[in-house]
Design a protein around this motif. Structure first.
Motif, PDB file in Angstrom:
ATOM      1  N   ALA A   1     -27.869  21.377 -33.038  1.00  0.00           N
ATOM      2  CA  ALA A   1     -27.776  21.765 -34.630  1.00  0.00           C
ATOM      3  C   ALA A   1     -27.883  20.411 -35.517  1.00  0.00           C
ATOM      4  CB  ALA A   1     -26.145  22.169 -34.771  1.00  0.00           C
ATOM      5  N   LEU A   2     -28.693  20.735 -36.581  1.00  0.00           N
ATOM      6  CA  LEU A   2     -28.943  19.905 -37.629  1.00  0.00           C
ATOM      7  C   LEU A   2     -28.611  20.274 -38.823  1.00  0.00           C
ATOM      8  CD1 LEU A   2     -32.625  18.889 -36.625  1.00  0.00           C
ATOM      9  CD2 LEU A   2     -30.517  17.558 -36.258  1.00  0.00           C
ATOM     10  N   ARG A   3     -27.976  19.515 -39.648  1.00  0.00           N
ATOM     11  CA  ARG A   3     -27.706  19.951 -40.962  1.00  0.00           C
ATOM     12  C   ARG A   3     -28.529  19.145 -41.845  1.00  0.00           C
ATOM     13  NH1 ARG A   3     -22.694  19.404 -38.405  1.00  0.00           N
ATOM     14  NH2 ARG A   3     -22.367  17.348 -39.095  1.00  0.00           N
ATOM     15  N   SER A   4     -28.291  19.397 -43.163  1.00  0.00           N
ATOM     16  CA  SER A   4     -28.942  18.872 -44.307  1.00  0.00           C
ATOM     17  C   SER A   4     -29.091  17.351 -43.900  1.00  0.00           C
ATOM     18  CB  SER A   4     -28.507  19.253 -45.509  1.00  0.00           C
ATOM     19  OG  SER A   4     -28.538  20.513 -45.977  1.00  0.00           O
ATOM     20  N   GLY A   5     -29.914  16.726 -44.064  1.00  0.00           N
ATOM     21  CA  GLY A   5     -30.146  15.266 -44.158  1.00  0.00           C
ATOM     22  C   GLY A   5     -30.113  14.441 -42.862  1.00  0.00           C
ATOM     23  N   GLN A   6     -30.252  15.338 -41.931  1.00  0.00           N
ATOM     24  CA  GLN A   6     -30.156  15.067 -40.528  1.00  0.00           C
ATOM     25  C   GLN A   6     -31.634  15.053 -39.735  1.00  0.00           C
ATOM     26  OE1 GLN A   6     -27.196  17.146 -38.390  1.00  0.00           O
ATOM     27  NE2 GLN A   6     -26.010  15.312 -38.058  1.00  0.00           N
ATOM     28  N   ALA A   7     -32.320  14.279 -38.785  1.00  0.00           N
ATOM     29  CA  ALA A   7     -33.528  14.195 -38.525  1.00  0.00           C
ATOM     30  C   ALA A   7     -33.257  14.299 -36.929  1.00  0.00           C
ATOM     31  CB  ALA A   7     -34.489  13.110 -38.700  1.00  0.00           C
ATOM     32  N   LEU A   8     -34.051  14.725 -36.144  1.00  0.00           N
ATOM     33  CA  LEU A   8     -34.232  14.810 -34.616  1.00  0.00           C
ATOM     34  C   LEU A   8     -35.136  14.366 -34.197  1.00  0.00           C
ATOM     35  CD1 LEU A   8     -32.122  15.134 -32.119  1.00  0.00           C
ATOM     36  CD2 LEU A   8     -32.924  17.493 -32.157  1.00  0.00           C
ATOM     37  N   VAL A   9     -35.394  13.576 -33.253  1.00  0.00           N
ATOM     38  CA  VAL A   9     -36.837  13.132 -32.409  1.00  0.00           C
ATOM     39  C   VAL A   9     -36.732  13.523 -31.039  1.00  0.00           C
ATOM     40  CG1 VAL A   9     -38.148  11.336 -31.949  1.00  0.00           C
ATOM     41  CG2 VAL A   9     -36.897  11.126 -34.179  1.00  0.00           C
ATOM     42  N   LEU A  10     -37.537  14.401 -30.626  1.00  0.00           N
ATOM     43  CA  LEU A  10     -37.654  14.584 -29.339  1.00  0.00           C
ATOM     44  C   LEU A  10     -38.482  13.976 -28.671  1.00  0.00           C
ATOM     45  CD1 LEU A  10     -38.450  18.751 -29.901  1.00  0.00           C
ATOM     46  CD2 LEU A  10     -36.430  17.629 -29.746  1.00  0.00           C
TER      47      LEU A  10
END
Lengths: 209, 218
Positions: A24-33
């Protein structure tokens, strides 16, 4: 705003490649796969972008929030940089292309046709397109291919600015972008193929040796 | 949607866009037929409605495989699918752009080409009108075929095979209108059928084509 992926399984060419992906990602978050070639990064991103249906599980995001940048830049060779950006701006119902031009230093190339751009310049234009979409969840598939270090930096700046403005970014990349608070997720652990592979290996071992 | 139409029209008239290709093909066909049939002006006049309609239909077919293929190759189709434009609207807009760049020029040029085939005088107005009413159906039926074959290498052949049978009703009633006009018979039934086919095709096929594209993008 939140992008939530629950127990997602994805298929590529009819074969299950990923299963049980949760984040889960909220505002302002980044996820690198991350993960080796063929693990299913592109498949996962296309599923989240809604280009293909999930085998099972859910993707929940606000309506009309996702913008996607794939391997291909979606540029029309016969159109100028300006026309290309303007087209995508009006497709997404936005008008101003100046922030996109600034993000990647594209102003000097404005009246050049896309076919006369170098591979790196095309990529910059393709990535700048994400700014004109005005959408809050950005999905990138290998965004830094053919970018030099300077422009990779510009790209990282663009994503960072987007996150500060409350956006979400989801990236599949092999390099370190220097996004300070980006979490990374290794998809190898969700591989659906690995298990069946292992089973056949075991059977083979038990039988033959 | 308007931006997409503008973009497609701009791309069609730019270098390599294929605008004029259909028109040139139509001209070549119509010029060659009299050489093949021989200089019997009466015979030519009799087959002119059919030749002109078949010519327009084949010319229309010529540029169809590019309709979605180019957008698919450069990735714009993916991006359009994620964009706020509904895929049905994208299909309808692209079919409209296709008609404006092939069907409409063919319609306008056809009466001129009629002269080459010695089309009898009463036929000209109805040739123009029947093409004007009938060619939009060719574009939208073609867009459905193009949507089914998008992503296939060398899908053009399959596209022709899929689309040509669907073109037959339009061809029959279109040529019939012109033939009846030439013979001085009543033509309203054929014209109504032609219009009906066009409207039904525009009402239904964008949805079918959009569904086909969504499946092909997977």
């Amino acid at each position: 705003m939140e992008l939530r992926v629950t127990d997602l399984s994805c298929r590529r060419g009819g074969i299950l490649v990923l299963k049980g992906v949760n984040f889960a990602l909220r505002s302002g978050q980044a996820l690198v796969l991350r993960g080796p070639n063929g693990v299913g990064k592109t498949t996962l991103l296309r599923t989240i972008a809604g280009l293909q249906p999930a085998a099972s599980g859910d993707v929940t995001s606000p309506d009309d929030a996702i913008a996607y940048a794939g391997h291909a830049d979606g540029l029309k060779a016969a159109l100028t940089v300006r026309d290309n950006l303007n087209f995508w701006a009006s497709a997404y119902g936005t008008k101003d292309i100046t922030p996109a031009l600034q993000a990647f230093d594209l102003a000097p190339l404005l009246d050049r046709q896309a076919q006369d751009l170098s591979a790196g310049q095309k990529r910059r234009l393709g990535l700048a397109r994400m700014v004109v979409t005005g959408r809050s969840i950005w999905i990138f598939d290998e965004p830094t291919v053919s970018l030099d270090t300077h422009n990779t930096q510009l790209f990282a700046d663009m994503v960072r600015k987007h996150l500060t403005n409350g956006g979400i970014a989801l990236l599949a990349t092999h390099i370190n972008l220097g996004l300070p608070d980006a979490e990374s997720l290794d998809l190898s652990s969700f591989r659906a193929l690995a298990e069946s592979q292992a089973e056949t290996d075991d059977a083979f071992l038990a039988e033959g040796f | 949607m308007r931006a997409l139409l503008r973009r497609d029209l701009a791309l069609a008239v730019r270098a390599g866009g294929g605008f004029g290709l259909s028109l040139a093909f139509f001209l070549i066909l119509v010029t060659l037929v009299p050489f093949g049939v021989g200089p019997q002006s009466e015979l030519l006049g009799r087959i002119a409605p059919g030749i002109l309609w078949v010519g327009a239909l084949l010319a229309c077919l010529l540029s169809l495989d590019r309709l979605f293929q180019l957008d698919w190759e450069d990735g714009s189709l993916d991006l359009l699918a994620v964009s706020p434009l509904p895929m049905e609207g994208v299909v309808a807009t692209k079919a409209l752009a296709h008609w404006l760049t092939t069907g409409l020029p063919l319609t306008i040029a056809a009466p001129l080409f009629g002269v080459l085939l010695n089309l009898p005088i009463p036929g000209y107005l109805w040739l123009f009108l029947s093409l004007l009413i009938g060619t939009p159906a060719l574009s939208v039926i073609g867009s459905f075929g193009a949507a089914l074959t998008v992503g296939l290498k060398r899908g053009g052949l399959l596209l022709s095979l899929l689309v040509l049978p669907l073109y037959v009703p339009t061809l029959i009633f279109g040529a019939e209108v012109v033939r009846r006009a030439v013979d001085g018979m009543t033509l309203l039934t054929s014209l109504a059928m032609l219009g009906g086919i066009t409207m039904a095709a525009w009402a239904l096929l964008p949805f079918a084509a959009a569904a086909a594209i969504r499946i092909n993008l997977r």
